[in-house]
Design an enzyme around this catalytic site. Structure first.
Site, mmCIF file in Angstrom:
data_model
loop_
_atom_site.group_PDB
_atom_site.id
_atom_site.type_symbol
_atom_site.label_atom_id
_atom_site.label_comp_id
_atom_site.label_asym_id
_atom_site.label_seq_id
_atom_site.Cartn_x
_atom_site.Cartn_y
_atom_site.Cartn_z
ATOM 1 N N TRP A 158 55.834 29.730 103.939
ATOM 2 C CA TRP A 158 54.516 29.485 104.538
ATOM 3 C C TRP A 158 53.363 29.919 103.650
ATOM 4 O O TRP A 158 52.217 29.648 103.961
ATOM 5 C CB TRP A 158 54.414 30.223 105.887
ATOM 6 C CG TRP A 158 54.848 31.658 105.800
ATOM 7 C CD1 TRP A 158 56.064 32.167 106.169
ATOM 8 C CD2 TRP A 158 54.103 32.760 105.264
ATOM 9 N NE1 TRP A 158 56.117 33.515 105.898
ATOM 10 C CE2 TRP A 158 54.928 33.906 105.346
ATOM 11 C CE3 TRP A 158 52.826 32.904 104.723
ATOM 12 C CZ2 TRP A 158 54.506 35.167 104.900
ATOM 13 C CZ3 TRP A 158 52.411 34.160 104.280
ATOM 14 C CH2 TRP A 158 53.250 35.262 104.379
ATOM 15 N N ASN A 159 53.632 30.631 102.548
ATOM 16 C CA ASN A 159 52.476 31.164 101.799
ATOM 17 C C ASN A 159 51.779 30.099 100.949
ATOM 18 O O ASN A 159 50.575 30.131 100.766
ATOM 19 C CB ASN A 159 52.853 32.398 100.981
ATOM 20 C CG ASN A 159 53.939 32.153 99.980
ATOM 21 O OD1 ASN A 159 54.620 31.121 100.029
ATOM 22 N ND2 ASN A 159 54.128 33.070 99.053
ATOM 23 N N ALA A 184 58.432 25.783 106.426
ATOM 24 C CA ALA A 184 58.397 26.993 107.252
ATOM 25 C C ALA A 184 57.810 26.657 108.621
ATOM 26 O O ALA A 184 56.895 25.837 108.734
ATOM 27 C CB ALA A 184 57.545 28.050 106.563
ATOM 28 N N SER A 236 62.402 34.699 100.924
ATOM 29 C CA SER A 236 62.790 36.092 100.704
ATOM 30 C C SER A 236 64.163 36.187 100.038
ATOM 31 O O SER A 236 65.003 35.287 100.160
ATOM 32 C CB SER A 236 62.837 36.817 102.053
ATOM 33 O OG SER A 236 63.804 36.210 102.877
ATOM 34 N N GLU A 257 63.970 30.815 94.346
ATOM 35 C CA GLU A 257 62.730 31.470 93.930
ATOM 36 C C GLU A 257 62.451 32.508 95.005
ATOM 37 O O GLU A 257 61.980 32.183 96.090
ATOM 38 C CB GLU A 257 61.645 30.396 93.833
ATOM 39 C CG GLU A 257 60.631 30.697 92.776
ATOM 40 C CD GLU A 257 59.491 31.459 93.379
ATOM 41 O OE1 GLU A 257 59.595 32.709 93.405
ATOM 42 O OE2 GLU A 257 58.552 30.830 93.831
ATOM 43 N N CYS A 291 54.448 35.680 95.847
ATOM 44 C CA CYS A 291 55.597 36.424 95.321
ATOM 45 C C CYS A 291 55.334 36.940 93.911
ATOM 46 O O CYS A 291 56.099 37.745 93.403
ATOM 47 C CB CYS A 291 56.854 35.564 95.367
ATOM 48 S SG CYS A 291 56.565 33.939 94.713
ATOM 49 N N GLU A 463 60.916 26.348 87.874
ATOM 50 C CA GLU A 463 60.172 25.208 88.414
ATOM 51 C C GLU A 463 58.990 24.902 87.508
ATOM 52 O O GLU A 463 58.363 25.806 86.960
ATOM 53 C CB GLU A 463 59.694 25.523 89.840
ATOM 54 C CG GLU A 463 60.880 25.714 90.776
ATOM 55 C CD GLU A 463 60.513 25.797 92.246
ATOM 56 O OE1 GLU A 463 61.155 25.118 93.053
ATOM 57 O OE2 GLU A 463 59.592 26.556 92.584
HETATM 58 P P1 ADP Z 1 59.127 34.176 104.487
HETATM 59 O O1 ADP Z 1 59.148 33.749 105.935
HETATM 60 O O2 ADP Z 1 58.760 35.586 104.257
HETATM 61 O O3 ADP Z 1 58.455 33.181 103.585
HETATM 62 P P2 ADP Z 1 61.875 33.583 104.592
HETATM 63 O O4 ADP Z 1 62.872 33.696 103.513
HETATM 64 O O5 ADP Z 1 62.148 34.251 105.883
HETATM 65 O O6 ADP Z 1 60.565 34.135 103.949
HETATM 66 O O7 ADP Z 1 61.555 32.063 104.914
HETATM 67 C C1 ADP Z 1 61.390 31.078 103.916
HETATM 68 C C2 ADP Z 1 61.884 29.782 104.474
HETATM 69 O O8 ADP Z 1 63.272 29.918 104.766
HETATM 70 C C3 ADP Z 1 61.226 29.320 105.764
HETATM 71 O O9 ADP Z 1 61.179 27.905 105.773
HETATM 72 C C4 ADP Z 1 62.190 29.822 106.806
HETATM 73 O O10 ADP Z 1 62.103 29.080 108.005
HETATM 74 C C5 ADP Z 1 63.505 29.552 106.107
HETATM 75 N N1 ADP Z 1 64.629 30.355 106.608
HETATM 76 C C6 ADP Z 1 64.610 31.582 107.125
HETATM 77 N N2 ADP Z 1 65.856 31.971 107.482
HETATM 78 C C7 ADP Z 1 66.690 30.944 107.175
HETATM 79 C C8 ADP Z 1 68.093 30.716 107.285
HETATM 80 N N3 ADP Z 1 68.911 31.639 107.778
HETATM 81 N N4 ADP Z 1 68.578 29.528 106.864
HETATM 82 C C9 ADP Z 1 67.771 28.605 106.337
HETATM 83 N N5 ADP Z 1 66.448 28.757 106.201
HETATM 84 C C10 ADP Z 1 65.902 29.907 106.610
#
Ligand code: ADP
Length: 485
Positions: A158-159, A184, A236, A257, A291, A463
């Protein structure tokens, strides 16, 4: 939704599957909110396993045809899409600020930055050269072809909801891959608008598919389904590890990434004003939610107090507020939970002896005041954890060796920055920093021409740049024998 746009049809609330905008099978939606006050902005289709499977199957159907197009055809699509994004930059920026919170000026910048990847890979598509290898015998000819990896799944954060998606789709399309995307949940509108423009640019049905929804369910299908040959993810480290593990069963390629913990080192011989300006840009962009944000400011003892004073003065000039207002530098964080998490880091640091030079308090809702902390020490959580908010802890060091040791003392390895005017030191330090990206006397390092990516727990793959296509290509070796020389 009350957003004023020149072209309201850019607002899409459905998933785009095989060339059709569709609701979730079960009619479910997710609520997108404005992070300024948590007010609801829109209801967007919340998809699951079945819709994801249909996206993958659609992508798989068009995959061979797309792989067989000429580079010029692929470049033309990307170029036409780029032109539409530029034409609709203002609307896209407004959508982005509404759901993400960043100041409108930064949102406009993100739209251009995202678009730059489409332009870049439109050009790179034409330079997808293979190789001829000197043969071991005169009756043989050895060649290497580069071919698209196949259907690519993209999961984005989402950032930078627009730029991160563009940075993944553009090289995939250029290389000859069809894509399936999951944005996201906090920021699907920017991603859907981008795909709406791809449709207008003439992307064939099934080439680009996108659905928001439950990340675990969609993620499970994207990783489990053998038709998906590559997963590219920005987010993350914790989720990246899970996704990598889930991809092993179908032996997918992955690009990751992930998180960062960037050191920003200021040596005694630095141009202090330049270092202050660089730190400001590297720390407070997107309210500290990138990040590659400077996470730990390491400042040499002899200039520590002077740097702290100048830097603090600059930070107090930053205006916090709603991203749509003129002159705002720091918008809200993505959610009040995110603000709570950042505030916990401030409290941990102050309990352990950090001094608040400016800011330090929790604003209303999702706001955190731009903050500078002095006397930061390595036992504080801000040393080891990614802050993801507008908080700059200043650590003190004595020697160059100590700075490098502190900088590398993390599991992450995405971006690092340092300021120095000593040419020998610049080379020594640049070579010893264990990071994928190093800014030397520079706080803004991202652009489409350069390879973006990290080492260690920050991920794998790059990238952008001329290396950026490699992650979407397989090498095929041809051995041609029986040649009558
Ligand atoms: P942040 O929300 O801090 O950017 P996340 O790693 O939680 O970091 O989320 C990044 C993306 O990964 C988002 O699109 C989120 O919905 C997706 N995401 C989070 N958890 C999962 C998962 N278990 N499987 C697939 N995608 C995921």
């Amino acid at each position: 939704m009350t957003l004023q746009l020149n072209d309201a049809s850019l607002l899409k609330y459905q998933a785009y599957i095989d060339g059709h905008w569709v609701s979730a099978d079960n009619g479910k939606t997710l609520t997108v909110t404005n992070p300024v006050d948590d007010s609801p902005l829109a209801e967007v289709a919340s998809c699951g396993t079945e819709e994801t499977r249909r996206m993958i199957e659609a992508a798989n159907r068009v995959q061979p045809g797309w792989a067989a197009t000429t580079a010029k055809q692929r470049a033309t699509l990307l170029r036409d899409w780029y032109n539409l994004i530029i034409e609709h930059q203002e609307d896209l920026a407004r959508i982005l600020t509404a759901e993400q919170g960043k100041p409108l000026s930064e949102a406009r910048g993100e739209i251009l930055y995202g678009a730059s990847y489409l332009e870049w890979f439109a050009e790179e598509a034409k330079r997808l050269y293979g190789d001829l290898i000197p043969a071991p015998a005169s009756d043989k000819r050895l060649m290497v072809l580069k071919q698209p990896v196949g259907v690519v799944a993209c999961i984005t954060p989402w950032n930078f909801p627009c730029a991160m998606l563009a940075r993944k789709i553009a090289p995939a399309i250029a290389a000859g891959c069809a894509v399936v995307c999951k944005p996201a949940s906090a920021t699907p509108l920017s991603a859907l608008a981008l795909v709406a423009l791809a449709e207008r640019a003439g992307a064939p049905a099934g080439l680009i598919n996108i659905a928001a929804g439950n990340s675990k369910t969609i993620g499970a299908e994207l990783t489990r389904n053998p038709l998906v040959r590559k997963l590219t993810f920005t987010g993350s480290t914790a989720v990246g590890k899970q996704l990598m593990a889930a991809c092993t069963d179908t032996v997918k390629r992955t690009s990751m990434e992930l998180g960062g913990n960037a050191p920003f080192i200021v040596f005694e011989d630095a141009d202090l004003d330049a270092a202050v300006a660089g730190a400001l840009a590297a720390k407070y962009r997107n309210a500290g939610q990138t990040c590659i944000c400077a996470n730990r400011l390491l400042v040499q003892a002899g200039i520590y107090d002077r740097f702290a004073e100048k830097f603090t003065r600059a930070v107090t000039q930053l205006n916090m507020g709603c991203g749509t207002k003129d002159g705002v530098d720091i918008g809200p964080l993505i959610s009040s939970q995110a603000a709570d998490d950042v505030y916990d880091l401030i409290e941990d640091a102050t309990h352990k002896g950090a001094k608040v030079l400016t800011g330090g308090s929790r604003g209303t809702g999702s706001f955190i005041q731009p903050t500078v902390l002095s006397n930061a020490t390595t036992d504080m959580r801000v040393f080891a954890e990614e802050i993801f908010g507008p908080v700059a802890p200043l650590f003190r060091f004595e020697t160059e060796a100590e700075a490098i040791q502190l900088a590398n003392d993390t599991e992450f390895g995405l971006a690092a920055y340092f300021y120095s005017r000593d040419l020998s030191r610049i080379w020594r330090v640049a070579e010893q920093l264990e990071y994928g990206i190093v800014g030397v006397n520079e706080g803004l390092v991202s652009n489409e021409m350069a390879p973006f990516g990290g080492i260690k727990y920050s991920g794998q793959g790059r990238e952008g740049s001329r290396y950026g296509l490699d992650d979407y290509l397989e090498l095929k070796y041809l051995c041609l024998g029986g040649i009558d020389a």
